[in-house]
Design a protein around this motif. Structure first.
Motif, PDB file in Angstrom:
ATOM      1  N   LEU A   8       0.651  -1.234  -0.171  1.00 54.85           N
ATOM      2  CA  LEU A   8      -0.035   0.022  -0.020  1.00 54.85           C
ATOM      3  C   LEU A   8       0.859   1.289  -0.076  1.00 54.85           C
ATOM      4  O   LEU A   8       0.388   2.321  -0.522  1.00 54.85           O
ATOM      5  N   ASP A   9       2.125   1.217   0.569  1.00 52.29           N
ATOM      6  CA  ASP A   9       2.919   2.500   0.697  1.00 52.29           C
ATOM      7  C   ASP A   9       3.722   2.516  -0.609  1.00 52.29           C
ATOM      8  O   ASP A   9       4.131   3.525  -1.065  1.00 52.29           O
ATOM      9  N   ASP A  10       4.098   1.456  -1.266  1.00 49.20           N
ATOM     10  CA  ASP A  10       4.817   1.513  -2.591  1.00 49.20           C
ATOM     11  C   ASP A  10       4.174   0.489  -3.673  1.00 49.20           C
ATOM     12  O   ASP A  10       4.860  -0.659  -3.652  1.00 49.20           O
ATOM     13  N   PRO A  11       3.149   0.899  -4.457  1.00 53.38           N
ATOM     14  CA  PRO A  11       2.629   0.059  -5.584  1.00 53.38           C
ATOM     15  C   PRO A  11       3.568  -0.338  -6.631  1.00 53.38           C
ATOM     16  O   PRO A  11       3.347  -1.304  -7.349  1.00 53.38           O
ATOM     17  N   THR A  12       4.738   0.481  -6.701  1.00 50.91           N
ATOM     18  CA  THR A  12       5.572  -0.185  -7.615  1.00 50.91           C
ATOM     19  C   THR A  12       6.415  -1.233  -7.091  1.00 50.91           C
ATOM     20  O   THR A  12       7.310  -1.835  -8.117  1.00 50.91           O
ATOM     21  N   TYR A  13       6.587  -1.681  -5.810  1.00 53.93           N
ATOM     22  CA  TYR A  13       7.151  -2.846  -5.488  1.00 53.93           C
ATOM     23  C   TYR A  13       6.496  -4.141  -5.940  1.00 53.93           C
ATOM     24  O   TYR A  13       5.226  -4.210  -5.374  1.00 53.93           O
ATOM     25  N   LEU A  14       7.069  -5.005  -6.488  1.00 51.77           N
ATOM     26  CA  LEU A  14       6.506  -6.245  -7.194  1.00 51.77           C
ATOM     27  C   LEU A  14       7.175  -7.377  -6.254  1.00 51.77           C
ATOM     28  O   LEU A  14       8.432  -7.534  -6.852  1.00 51.77           O
ATOM     29  N   ALA A  15       6.605  -7.834  -5.518  1.00 55.76           N
ATOM     30  CA  ALA A  15       7.191  -9.096  -4.684  1.00 55.76           C
ATOM     31  C   ALA A  15       7.467 -10.346  -5.301  1.00 55.76           C
ATOM     32  O   ALA A  15       8.649 -11.104  -5.593  1.00 55.76           O
ATOM     33  N   PHE A  16       6.569 -10.869  -6.315  1.00 63.31           N
ATOM     34  CA  PHE A  16       6.759 -12.085  -6.857  1.00 63.31           C
ATOM     35  C   PHE A  16       7.433 -11.916  -8.421  1.00 63.31           C
ATOM     36  O   PHE A  16       7.050 -10.909  -8.828  1.00 63.31           O
ATOM     37  N   ASP A  17       8.538 -12.786  -8.593  1.00 67.02           N
ATOM     38  CA  ASP A  17       9.070 -12.652  -9.697  1.00 67.02           C
ATOM     39  C   ASP A  17       8.242 -12.621 -11.101  1.00 67.02           C
ATOM     40  O   ASP A  17       8.618 -11.868 -11.856  1.00 67.02           O
ATOM     41  N   TYR A  18       7.258 -13.337 -11.178  1.00 68.76           N
ATOM     42  CA  TYR A  18       6.356 -13.349 -12.532  1.00 68.76           C
ATOM     43  C   TYR A  18       5.658 -12.083 -12.582  1.00 68.76           C
ATOM     44  O   TYR A  18       5.498 -11.469 -13.445  1.00 68.76           O
ATOM     45  N   VAL A  19       5.258 -11.433 -11.638  1.00 69.05           N
ATOM     46  CA  VAL A  19       4.757  -9.995 -11.766  1.00 69.05           C
ATOM     47  C   VAL A  19       5.497  -9.063 -12.045  1.00 69.05           C
ATOM     48  O   VAL A  19       5.274  -8.156 -12.811  1.00 69.05           O
ATOM     49  N   ARG A  20       6.894  -9.184 -11.631  1.00 66.49           N
ATOM     50  CA  ARG A  20       7.713  -8.255 -11.984  1.00 66.49           C
ATOM     51  C   ARG A  20       8.184  -8.359 -13.406  1.00 66.49           C
ATOM     52  O   ARG A  20       8.212  -7.207 -13.922  1.00 66.49           O
ATOM     53  N   ARG A  21       7.956  -9.537 -14.046  1.00 69.42           N
ATOM     54  CA  ARG A  21       8.202  -9.642 -15.535  1.00 69.42           C
ATOM     55  C   ARG A  21       7.106  -9.008 -16.144  1.00 69.42           C
ATOM     56  O   ARG A  21       7.149  -8.357 -17.325  1.00 69.42           O
ATOM     57  N   MET A  22       6.032  -9.231 -15.620  1.00 70.74           N
ATOM     58  CA  MET A  22       4.666  -8.372 -16.312  1.00 70.74           C
ATOM     59  C   MET A  22       4.736  -6.879 -16.146  1.00 70.74           C
ATOM     60  O   MET A  22       4.376  -6.172 -16.997  1.00 70.74           O
ATOM     61  N   GLY A  23       5.406  -6.529 -14.982  1.00 78.04           N
ATOM     62  CA  GLY A  23       5.702  -5.126 -14.901  1.00 78.04           C
ATOM     63  C   GLY A  23       6.705  -4.562 -15.939  1.00 78.04           C
ATOM     64  O   GLY A  23       6.471  -3.519 -16.470  1.00 78.04           O
ATOM     65  N   ASP A  24       7.580  -5.420 -16.307  1.00 73.20           N
ATOM     66  CA  ASP A  24       8.224  -5.073 -17.139  1.00 73.20           C
ATOM     67  C   ASP A  24       8.041  -4.614 -18.656  1.00 73.20           C
ATOM     68  O   ASP A  24       8.080  -3.984 -19.526  1.00 73.20           O
ATOM     69  N   VAL A  25       6.843  -5.473 -18.944  1.00 68.75           N
ATOM     70  CA  VAL A  25       5.911  -5.388 -20.022  1.00 68.75           C
ATOM     71  C   VAL A  25       5.343  -4.206 -20.103  1.00 68.75           C
ATOM     72  O   VAL A  25       5.240  -3.374 -21.116  1.00 68.75           O
ATOM     73  N   VAL A  26       4.622  -4.028 -18.973  1.00 70.39           N
ATOM     74  CA  VAL A  26       3.900  -2.407 -18.676  1.00 70.39           C
ATOM     75  C   VAL A  26       4.901  -1.261 -18.947  1.00 70.39           C
ATOM     76  O   VAL A  26       4.775  -0.425 -19.746  1.00 70.39           O
ATOM     77  N   ASP A  27       6.099  -1.512 -18.574  1.00 70.64           N
ATOM     78  CA  ASP A  27       7.178  -0.271 -18.730  1.00 70.64           C
ATOM     79  C   ASP A  27       7.462  -0.328 -20.234  1.00 70.64           C
ATOM     80  O   ASP A  27       8.055   0.705 -20.617  1.00 70.64           O
ATOM     81  N   ALA A  28       7.616  -1.507 -20.869  1.00 67.86           N
ATOM     82  CA  ALA A  28       8.116  -1.527 -22.162  1.00 67.86           C
ATOM     83  C   ALA A  28       7.177  -1.026 -23.490  1.00 67.86           C
ATOM     84  O   ALA A  28       7.664  -0.438 -24.477  1.00 67.86           O
ATOM     85  N   VAL A  29       6.037  -1.410 -23.146  1.00 68.06           N
ATOM     86  CA  VAL A  29       4.965  -1.108 -24.209  1.00 68.06           C
ATOM     87  C   VAL A  29       4.574   0.418 -24.341  1.00 68.06           C
ATOM     88  O   VAL A  29       4.427   1.158 -23.337  1.00 68.06           O
ATOM     89  N   GLY A  30       4.390   0.845 -25.571  1.00 71.26           N
ATOM     90  CA  GLY A  30       4.040   2.192 -25.836  1.00 71.26           C
ATOM     91  C   GLY A  30       5.041   3.212 -25.681  1.00 71.26           C
ATOM     92  O   GLY A  30       6.334   2.969 -25.462  1.00 71.26           O
ATOM     93  N   GLU A  31       4.597   4.498 -25.438  1.00 69.59           N
ATOM     94  CA  GLU A  31       5.450   5.579 -24.972  1.00 69.59           C
ATOM     95  C   GLU A  31       5.757   5.470 -23.416  1.00 69.59           C
ATOM     96  O   GLU A  31       4.855   5.352 -22.673  1.00 69.59           O
TER      97      GLU A  31
END
Length: 248
Positions: free
Chosen positions: A27-50
């Motif tokens: 709740l304090d830091d929603p950019t913290y992704l604890a699970f490895d597979y969720v971090r990989r999905m976060g990488d996709v969010v960062d990579a797509v689009g502008e």
């Protein structure tokens, strides 16, 4: 039974279902992704689009809405729809792990198949399938007919699927066969140990009718706390071919 358990990390909570961890929410830091597979999905969010620009995102499967919170934090003003049929878990999460104010996240109490069918053509830039029932993705979300509907909703956008499998990947091969019928480009991200058949694990599958951001994604994969491989369409075809698509 659903329950929420505090972790040792300040602001951190785990959402569990029948003793199985489903989501980690900070709740304090929603950019913290604890699970490895969720971090990989976060990488996709960062990579797509502008970089940093808003994205129109549809999530099939909600639970603690970890990735939706990540999108809201890293790409402000992104309109997001979460399709979560389990009203019980949504009510629990809203009460104990409330979404940020003006997050842009709207939760619809419908299943993924009917929820996607109700969306407009070209409504999403990114559609995320991360839905599990007793450890399996619901079968009706992995058919060629559903993938055709996803392609309609995405237009030139990106489809991101979280699959769980192990060598020889018979299930994943069938999913990929169905995706090839509607999407020209495929890619995959996974831990080397999973790809080599040493253990089961999560396979992050990407599909699109247009180019995928593989260069940006590979940079993130190399810099990750848990490095993983990114396979392009040719490598996916070589390593995961031969399946027969699931059908309704």
């Amino acid at each position: 039974m659903w329950e929420i358990v505090a972790t040792e990390r300040a602001g951190g909570f785990v959402l569990r279902h029948d003793g199985r961890d489903q989501s980690h929410v900070d709740l304090d830091d929603p950019t913290y992704l604890a699970f490895d597979y969720v971090r990989r999905m976060g990488d996709v969010v960062d990579a797509v689009g502008e970089p940093g620009a808003p994205l129109r995102v549809v999530h099939v499967g909600g639970a603690g809405m970890t990735l939706a919170r990540y999108v809201a934090a890293t790409r402000p003003s992104s309109p997001q729809i979460v399709l979560e049929p389990d009203a019980e878990v949504t009510e629990l999460v809203r009460a104990e792990l409330p979404l940020p104010r003006r997050s842009g996240i709207k939760v619809r109490p419908v299943d993924g198949r009917s929820g996607v069918a109700a969306l407009r053509d070209g409504q999403a830039d990114l559609l995320v399938l991360d839905a599990y029932d007793d450890g399996l993705v619901p079968a009706d979300l992995l058919t060629r007919e559903h993938f055709q509907d996803v392609a309609r909703v995405l237009g030139a956008g990106t489809f991101l699927l979280n699959l769980s499998d192990r060598a020889p990947f018979a299930h994943t091969r069938r999913v990929l066969a169905g995706l090839r019928e509607s999407f020209a480009q495929l890619a995959m991200g996974a831990e080397p140990a999973t790809l080599r058949g040493r253990r089961d694990g999560n396979l992050m599958v990407l599909a699109s009718t247009g180019p995928l951001p593989l260069a940006a994604l590979r940079l993130r994969a190399q810099a990750s706390a848990a490095p993983y491989r990114v396979l392009d369409a040719a490598l996916v075809s070589d390593s995961f071919g031969g399946g027969v698509a699931f059908a309704d």
